[in-house]
Motif scaffolding. Structure first.
Motif: not given
Length: 79
Positions: A28, A31, A33-34, A61, A65-67
């Motif tokens: 993963k 994010s 934001e990170e 993606t 869940k995210g990338s």
């Protein structure tokens, strides 16, 4: 010499991490934001970089869940 756009730097960093094995298939990614914090940017360059990486086959993606690093990222010669 002009500096590359931020989204290109993000792409280069992620591809380099995948090639070096720091990021492995199915890992993963941080994010949005990170990554905004890491690159001290708005969300736009991060999202644009992720879209390009997905189009090029480096990541996938998953909505909500995210990338993640693609199970079979492109060959070493590709960018």
């Amino acid at each position: 010499m002009p500096q590359a756009p931020l989204y290109e730097l993000i792409i280069t960093d992620i591809v380099a991490s995948i090639r070096a094995g720091t990021l492995k298939p199915d890992d993963k990614l941080p994010s949005i934001e990170e990554m905004r914090g890491q690159y001290q940017s708005s969300a736009w360059p991060v999202r644009f970089a992720l879209r390009i990486l997905e189009e090029r086959g480096w990541i996938i993606t998953r909505q909500g869940k995210g990338s993640f690093v693609a199970p079979n990222p492109p060959a070493q010669a590709e960018r």
